[in-house]
Design a protein around this motif. Structure first.
Motif, PDB file in Angstrom:
ATOM      1  N   GLU A  20       0.805  -1.231   0.000  1.00 12.22           N
ATOM      2  CA  GLU A  20       0.000   0.000   0.000  1.00 12.22           C
ATOM      3  C   GLU A  20       0.836   1.278   0.000  1.00 12.22           C
ATOM      4  O   GLU A  20       0.584   2.197  -0.799  1.00 12.22           O
ATOM      5  CB  GLU A  20      -0.959  -0.028   1.201  1.00 12.22           C
ATOM      6  CG  GLU A  20      -1.963   1.119   1.209  1.00 12.22           C
ATOM      7  CD  GLU A  20      -1.604   2.186   2.222  1.00 12.22           C
ATOM      8  OE1 GLU A  20      -2.377   3.149   2.358  1.00 12.22           O
ATOM      9  OE2 GLU A  20      -0.524   2.069   2.867  1.00 12.22           O
ATOM     10  N   ARG A  24       0.708   4.043  -3.100  1.00  6.12           N
ATOM     11  CA  ARG A  24       0.320   5.434  -2.852  1.00  6.12           C
ATOM     12  C   ARG A  24       1.367   6.391  -3.403  1.00  6.12           C
ATOM     13  O   ARG A  24       1.049   7.405  -4.047  1.00  6.12           O
ATOM     14  CB  ARG A  24       0.134   5.671  -1.354  1.00  6.12           C
ATOM     15  CG  ARG A  24      -1.053   4.984  -0.751  1.00  6.12           C
ATOM     16  CD  ARG A  24      -1.222   5.331   0.708  1.00  6.12           C
ATOM     17  NE  ARG A  24      -1.503   6.758   0.931  1.00  6.12           N
ATOM     18  CZ  ARG A  24      -1.952   7.244   2.079  1.00  6.12           C
ATOM     19  NH1 ARG A  24      -2.155   6.432   3.106  1.00  6.12           N
ATOM     20  NH2 ARG A  24      -2.188   8.528   2.211  1.00  6.12           N
ATOM     21  N   GLN A  25       2.629   6.081  -3.148  1.00  5.91           N
ATOM     22  CA  GLN A  25       3.710   6.952  -3.614  1.00  5.91           C
ATOM     23  C   GLN A  25       3.744   7.006  -5.138  1.00  5.91           C
ATOM     24  O   GLN A  25       3.900   8.086  -5.734  1.00  5.91           O
ATOM     25  CB  GLN A  25       5.039   6.442  -3.070  1.00  5.91           C
ATOM     26  CG  GLN A  25       6.238   7.303  -3.473  1.00  5.91           C
ATOM     27  CD  GLN A  25       7.545   6.766  -2.923  1.00  5.91           C
ATOM     28  OE1 GLN A  25       7.562   5.772  -2.192  1.00  5.91           O
ATOM     29  NE2 GLN A  25       8.649   7.411  -3.269  1.00  5.91           N
ATOM     30  N   LEU A  60     -10.722   6.400  -1.064  1.00  3.09           N
ATOM     31  CA  LEU A  60      -9.323   5.987  -1.035  1.00  3.09           C
ATOM     32  C   LEU A  60      -8.500   6.724  -2.084  1.00  3.09           C
ATOM     33  O   LEU A  60      -7.383   7.190  -1.815  1.00  3.09           O
ATOM     34  CB  LEU A  60      -9.231   4.478  -1.265  1.00  3.09           C
ATOM     35  CG  LEU A  60      -7.999   3.765  -0.710  1.00  3.09           C
ATOM     36  CD1 LEU A  60      -7.956   3.902   0.810  1.00  3.09           C
ATOM     37  CD2 LEU A  60      -8.026   2.293  -1.098  1.00  3.09           C
ATOM     38  N   GLU A  63      -7.777  10.020  -0.856  1.00  3.36           N
ATOM     39  CA  GLU A  63      -6.822   9.985   0.246  1.00  3.36           C
ATOM     40  C   GLU A  63      -5.408   9.713  -0.246  1.00  3.36           C
ATOM     41  O   GLU A  63      -4.442  10.321   0.236  1.00  3.36           O
ATOM     42  CB  GLU A  63      -7.239   8.892   1.239  1.00  3.36           C
ATOM     43  CG  GLU A  63      -6.309   8.733   2.424  1.00  3.36           C
ATOM     44  CD  GLU A  63      -6.706   7.573   3.323  1.00  3.36           C
ATOM     45  OE1 GLU A  63      -5.846   7.100   4.092  1.00  3.36           O
ATOM     46  OE2 GLU A  63      -7.870   7.124   3.232  1.00  3.36           O
ATOM     47  N   TRP A  64      -5.272   8.829  -1.209  1.00  2.00           N
ATOM     48  CA  TRP A  64      -3.951   8.448  -1.691  1.00  2.00           C
ATOM     49  C   TRP A  64      -3.312   9.506  -2.589  1.00  2.00           C
ATOM     50  O   TRP A  64      -2.091   9.586  -2.673  1.00  2.00           O
ATOM     51  CB  TRP A  64      -4.049   7.126  -2.464  1.00  2.00           C
ATOM     52  CG  TRP A  64      -4.206   5.928  -1.582  1.00  2.00           C
ATOM     53  CD1 TRP A  64      -4.230   5.904  -0.223  1.00  2.00           C
ATOM     54  CD2 TRP A  64      -4.342   4.579  -2.013  1.00  2.00           C
ATOM     55  NE1 TRP A  64      -4.390   4.627   0.238  1.00  2.00           N
ATOM     56  CE2 TRP A  64      -4.453   3.772  -0.844  1.00  2.00           C
ATOM     57  CE3 TRP A  64      -4.400   3.945  -3.253  1.00  2.00           C
ATOM     58  CZ2 TRP A  64      -4.609   2.399  -0.905  1.00  2.00           C
ATOM     59  CZ3 TRP A  64      -4.541   2.573  -3.307  1.00  2.00           C
ATOM     60  CH2 TRP A  64      -4.647   1.804  -2.140  1.00  2.00           C
ATOM     61  N   SER A 220      -8.859  -2.588  -2.908  1.00  2.00           N
ATOM     62  CA  SER A 220      -8.145  -1.311  -2.917  1.00  2.00           C
ATOM     63  C   SER A 220      -6.881  -1.378  -3.768  1.00  2.00           C
ATOM     64  O   SER A 220      -6.624  -0.494  -4.601  1.00  2.00           O
ATOM     65  CB  SER A 220      -7.788  -0.903  -1.489  1.00  2.00           C
ATOM     66  OG  SER A 220      -8.956  -0.765  -0.707  1.00  2.00           O
ATOM     67  N   GLY A 224      -6.225   0.560  -7.360  1.00  2.00           N
ATOM     68  CA  GLY A 224      -5.087   1.470  -7.432  1.00  2.00           C
ATOM     69  C   GLY A 224      -4.089   1.076  -8.497  1.00  2.00           C
ATOM     70  O   GLY A 224      -3.554   1.932  -9.214  1.00  2.00           O
TER      71      GLY A 224
END
Length: 491
Positions: A20, A24-25, A60, A63-64, A220, A224
């Motif tokens: 995760e 995200r990065q 999400l 948020e990410w 998720s 992503g």
């Protein structure tokens, strides 16, 4: 299409905790690369069965990534204002600009699917709406948009279990309503209709991605990764290339066409003009006040060669209307905001509701005229625009709009006379520019483009009215009388 999703994918917590942060990065970096690139938007459609995690995934993504550059729109039942507009109007208004991400939560698929499942629309209507969606997505993709369509799925037992889990807590019970249980009763029909919809609309430019939604961690990461892979691949791709200007057309053997075949000798004396104009304006005033117009809108398009008399004709027309009834939209070169959207976007935003009118002084036909001749878009772009324009006008008509299109025509000799007159008269000098003289040199190319436009876009719902405008008095009256005839024929 849903069989593989119902297998039930699980993810270990340790794997999620490891993957995760990296995801995200990478997503945040890709988002800023998109912003720096600024050449295309990303449109994410979020659809699926109730309880499959659509809302959680939308939260999400916000948020990410940086939410300042994400445009999230949740669509529910249509408002009274939206019911007066074409079906796609509210979605056009929600499109993100280039360089940004738009999340459409409950997209243009929701209403067709639900109405078909509940038996409110027949199969033929459903298929027609899916066809329009395919055309819409093909147009968005051709305009440069990256479309990611995510379908979140749950089996019937898993959906029931999910509802009960949500109801067991006061914090989440509000998320399950009577409508959710009612749709659960129709689960089998819902899945059958959705299978058809996804199969018919999963195309090369906008394929569907089905995600099993029972495990939040798997859901998720999968969503992503799909977004990251699509965005990364697009950012690495080559930029679209424009073709050179359209070559000069080969004229017909007899050099006759719909423009030079018009009778430019028709004229009116000032006395006859005043009489007919007064009568035509009174007729137009009554028609626009007719109670039937409260369930209609009026969309008028004025196109023509430079100095053909569009502006003066519009002024005589609006004198017959209540100023609260109409708006005049003068169309010039697109602004930076408009260039960041598909070319039809700036016209969709001005479409009137029932009981109102809008007059476009130049219009969406610039794509197949100026942009074609001057090479501002590729041949593929203006060639596909004929169908897109016809579809646009068909949507307007289906929503109750009366579409009236006028081409104001003058001969090259009369245009030259008017150009020189404008240069001599001080208060008309602002009307003549270097661009007008430059366009005049390309008269043959424009003439061919005009003839192609009329042939391919004069339809039953949006017929072209060609007006010989060498005599301004005759042209003005002809336009207003023709508009009245068209309104009466529709009403």
């Amino acid at each position: 299409m849903f069989e593989s999703a119902e297998i039930g994918h699980k993810l270990k917590k340790s794997e999620y905790r490891r993957e995760e942060p990296k995801l995200r990065q990478a997503l945040l970096k890709a988002q800023y690369d998109l912003l720096d690139n600024g050449k295309f938007p990303v449109i994410i459609l979020v659809n699926g069965v109730d309880g499959a995690g659509k809302g959680e995934t939308v939260n999400l993504f916000n948020e990410w990534m940086d939410p300042r550059h994400i445009h999230t729109h949740a669509f529910g039942a249509m408002t009274d204002v939206e019911r007066e507009q074409p079906e796609m109007w509210r979605f056009w208004r929600a499109l993100p600009p280039k360089g940004h991400i738009g999340i459409l939560f409950g997209s243009w698929y929701t209403d067709p699917i639900l109405k078909r499942v509940m038996g409110h629309e027949k199969r033929a209507v459903f298929e027609h709406r899916l066809e329009r969606i395919r055309h819409h997505e093909r147009m968005l993709a051709a305009e440069g948009a990256l479309i990611l369509k995510l379908w979140f799925h749950l089996s019937k037992p898993a959906q029931k279990k999910r509802f009960k889990e949500l109801l067991s807590s006061r914090k989440t019970a509000w998320r399950v309503g009577a409508g959710d249980w009612e749709r659960w009763k129709h689960y089998d029909e819902f899945v059958d209709v959705c299978e058809d919809a996804l199969r018919d609309t999963s195309t090369g430019e906008a394929p569907w991605q089905v995600i099993e939604g029972s495990d939040p961690q798997y859901r998720s990461l999968t969503a992503g990764r799909l977004l990251l892979d699509a965005l990364t691949a697009r950012l690495k791709g080559p930029p679209p290339k424009l073709s050179p200007s359209a070559p000069p057309p080969e004229p017909p053997i007899d050099r006759r066409n719909v423009l030079n075949s018009l009778d430019y000798t028709k004229s009116l004396t000032p006395k006859a003009y005043d009489k007919r104009l007064e009568k035509a304006q009174a007729r137009l005033n009554q028609l626009t006040r007719d109670r039937k117009m409260q369930e209609r809108s009026l969309v008028m398009v004025f196109e023509g060669m430079d100095a053909a008399g569009k502006g003066s004709t519009i002024r005589r027309m609006t004198r017959a209307m209540d100023a609260r009834f109409y708006r005049v939209i003068p169309v010039a070169a697109p602004t930076d905001e408009e260039r960041a959207q598909p070319y039809l976007w700036r016209f969709w935003r001005h479409i009137p509701g029932h009981g109102k009118a809008v007059i476009f002084d130049r219009s969406w036909y610039g794509r197949v005229l100026v942009e074609r001749v001057e090479g501002f878009c590729s041949e593929a772009d203006w060639m596909r625009a004929y169908h897109e324009i016809n579809d646009f006008e068909e949507q307007l008509a289906e929503a109750g709009a009366i579409v009236a299109k006028f081409w104001m025509a003058v001969t090259p000799q009369e245009q030259l006379r008017r150009f020189k007159e404008r240069e001599k008269i001080a208060y008309k000098r602002f009307k003549i520019t270097d661009e007008d003289w430059r366009n005049r040199k390309k008269w043959p190319q424009y003439e061919r483009a005009i003839c192609d436009m009329i042939e391919r876009t004069s339809t039953e719902v949006g017929p072209w009215k060609l007006v010989a405008g060498n005599d301004k008095l005759h042209a003005r009256v002809t336009v207003i009388e023709s508009l009245c005839d068209h309104i009466e024929s529709v009403l």
